[in-house]
Design an enzyme around this catalytic site. Structure first.
Site, PDB file in Angstrom:
ATOM      1  N   GLU A 177       0.837  -1.206   0.000  1.00 41.21           N
ATOM      2  CA  GLU A 177       0.000   0.000   0.000  1.00 41.21           C
ATOM      3  C   GLU A 177       0.871   1.256   0.000  1.00 41.21           C
ATOM      4  O   GLU A 177       1.348   1.682   1.050  1.00 41.21           O
ATOM      5  CB  GLU A 177      -0.919   0.007   1.235  1.00 41.21           C
ATOM      6  CG  GLU A 177      -1.793   1.272   1.317  1.00 41.21           C
ATOM      7  CD  GLU A 177      -2.663   1.328   2.577  1.00 41.21           C
ATOM      8  OE1 GLU A 177      -2.498   0.475   3.470  1.00 41.21           O
ATOM      9  OE2 GLU A 177      -3.497   2.238   2.658  1.00 41.21           O
ATOM     10  N   LYS A 219      -2.589  -2.044  -2.956  1.00 44.61           N
ATOM     11  CA  LYS A 219      -3.645  -1.189  -2.391  1.00 44.61           C
ATOM     12  C   LYS A 219      -3.263   0.238  -2.759  1.00 44.61           C
ATOM     13  O   LYS A 219      -2.278   0.789  -2.252  1.00 44.61           O
ATOM     14  CB  LYS A 219      -3.715  -1.388  -0.874  1.00 44.61           C
ATOM     15  CG  LYS A 219      -4.723  -0.501  -0.173  1.00 44.61           C
ATOM     16  CD  LYS A 219      -5.141  -1.075   1.170  1.00 44.61           C
ATOM     17  CE  LYS A 219      -5.945  -0.077   1.987  1.00 44.61           C
ATOM     18  NZ  LYS A 219      -6.559  -0.681   3.169  1.00 44.61           N
TER      19      LYS A 219
HETATM   20  C1  5MM Z   1      -7.729   1.225   8.989  1.00 43.64           C
HETATM   21  O1  5MM Z   1      -6.619   2.121   8.994  1.00 43.64           O
HETATM   22  C2  5MM Z   1      -5.363   1.542   8.624  1.00 43.64           C
HETATM   23  C3  5MM Z   1      -4.360   1.630   9.710  1.00 43.64           C
HETATM   24  O2  5MM Z   1      -3.916   2.935   9.917  1.00 43.64           O
HETATM   25  P1  5MM Z   1      -2.779   3.257  11.032  1.00 43.64           P
HETATM   26  O3  5MM Z   1      -1.660   2.282  10.873  1.00 43.64           O
HETATM   27  O4  5MM Z   1      -2.407   4.665  10.696  1.00 43.64           O
HETATM   28  O5  5MM Z   1      -3.417   3.163  12.360  1.00 43.64           O
HETATM   29  C4  5MM Z   1      -4.886   2.170   7.303  1.00 43.64           C
HETATM   30  O6  5MM Z   1      -3.645   1.667   6.910  1.00 43.64           O
HETATM   31  C5  5MM Z   1      -5.909   1.826   6.273  1.00 43.64           C
HETATM   32  O7  5MM Z   1      -5.903   0.447   6.053  1.00 43.64           O
HETATM   33  C6  5MM Z   1      -5.669   2.486   4.943  1.00 43.64           C
HETATM   34  O8  5MM Z   1      -5.148   3.786   5.073  1.00 43.64           O
HETATM   35  C7  5MM Z   1      -6.979   2.571   4.233  1.00 43.64           C
HETATM   36  O9  5MM Z   1      -7.932   3.137   5.111  1.00 43.64           O
HETATM   37  P2  5MM Z   1      -8.898   4.267   4.555  1.00 43.64           P
HETATM   38  O10 5MM Z   1      -9.644   4.733   5.774  1.00 43.64           O
HETATM   39  O11 5MM Z   1      -8.000   5.331   3.977  1.00 43.64           O
HETATM   40  O12 5MM Z   1      -9.758   3.570   3.528  1.00 43.64           O
END
Ligand code: 5MM
Length: 339
Positions: A177, A219
């Site tokens: 990602e 991703k």
């Molecule tokens: C769910 O959030 C994930 C974990 O974030 P942190 O490591 O910052 O706590 C994050 O990686 C998430 O999987 C991705 O950013 C995609 O989430 P969104 O909300 O952008 O769809």
């Protein structure tokens, strides 16, 4: 695990009409999310919330897998079954976030690099024994007047490729990602250039590290103007720019691409995915791995009364999963939101 087995897991993750639920918020992030909905963040409130999500009736109809945080992979539901067993029974593949978050990139003020490679081989062995089938690692690329630097892009894509190679060695499918953040006032063309450069660097790094693309899922962030850009883009413009960027940078051997939502509204995240699939065919299935865009409405409902609102919150999760599943097929219509 053979390449064929990795490929079959990767293909299952992007099966037609299905996508991935991202519930891998680190303790710091979930604390922030709970604070916004006035819920105290404890190990048990996190467990109760994630139980609500993972026991949603029919979750597996449109969700192929869920990305968990380390703590969640070790937790159990009220009925004594581990969350991994709950997921298996629902036909949802267990995944695990294995990066250890970001840290400042030395020499490049304001830029970040993701850490977590030290000791990863041993951690992956344990995650396999706990039932994980795929992993996730997120790199963060920030757009500013002077960034991203090529040092930031290359440090992050090198780490993503090393992580992906270690996952495949352990028999786990890596989700790679590289998130280009929406923060800032840059326009959509700047986001296109940064996303294209990042993806090209990522595939170069994965090639060098002998990562098998057939057993990897990307991703991606969508190509969007910055949140503070005066000129926002239409759904069609976002879909067209994102598709053009992916076609220019992503090899056809990849089994699938899932998108993050990155702070878009629930409806926009769904509409953008749908528009891309309507503009197809593409070389890869295009689906979703949303965190906020799948959770935020349900989270609000649950938080209003965690003891009483579980079923209503689950209906909201199931609805968003269904609408995004339709968008993954290009069959969503905004009018469906009302139902
Ligand atoms: C769910 O959030 C994930 C974990 O974030 P942190 O490591 O910052 O706590 C994050 O990686 C998430 O999987 C991705 O950013 C995609 O989430 P969104 O909300 O952008 O769809």
């Amino acid at each position: 695990m053979s390449i064929e087995q990795l490929e079959s897991v990767a293909l299952a993750m992007v099966a037609p009409g299905k996508g991935v639920l991202a519930i891998d918020e680190s303790s710091k992030t979930i604390t922030k999310r709970f604070k916004a909905v006035k819920i105290e963040c404890t190990e048990d409130s996190r467990r109760a919330y994630r139980q609500m999500l993972l026991t949603t009736p029919g979750l597996g109809d449109h969700i192929s897998g869920a990305i968990l945080y380390d703590e969640t992979l070790r937790q159990s539901a009220d009925d004594g079954r581990s969350f991994v067993e709950v997921m298996r029974a629902a036909g949802v593949l267990p995944g695990i976030k294995v990066d250890m978050g970001t840290t400042a990139l030395a020499g490049f003020p304001g830029e970040l690099v993701t850490q977590g490679l030290d000791g990863l081989r041993d951690r992956l062995k344990e995650y396999v024994s706990l039932g994980a089938t795929f992993c996730k690692w997120r790199a963060v690329i920030t757009i500013n007047e002077d960034s991203p630097s090529s040092a930031c892009i290359e440090s992050n894509t090198h780490a993503l490729a090393r992580y992906a190679a270690l996952c495949q060695e352990a028999g786990l499918v890596p989700i790679v990602e590289p998130e280009v953040l929406m923060d800032g006032d840059h326009d959509i063309d700047v986001c296109y250039d940064v996303t294209e450069a990042t993806l090209r660097s990522l595939f170069g790094a994965m090639y060098e590290q002998n990562v098998m693309l057939e057993g990897t899922i990307v991703k991606a962030s969508m190509v969007l103007p910055g949140k503070n850009c005066a000129e926002q883009a239409s759904v069609e413009e976002v879909a067209e720019a994102t598709l053009r960027c992916l076609r220019s940078a992503v090899p056809a051997a990849l089994p699938g691409i899932v998108f993050l939502s990155g702070g878009q509204s629930d409806e926009n995240a769904t509409a953008h995915l749908n528009a891309m699939n309507q503009m197809g065919p593409s070389a890869w299935p295009l689906s979703f791995s949303y965190g906020r865009a799948l959770q935020q409405a349900a989270q609000k409902k649950w938080a209003a009364n965690p003891a009483a609102n579980v079923a209503e919150a689950q209906q909201i999760v199931a609805m968003r999963a269904k609408l995004n599943g339709m968008a993954a097929l290009g069959e969503y219509e905004p009018g469906m939101e009302a139902g």
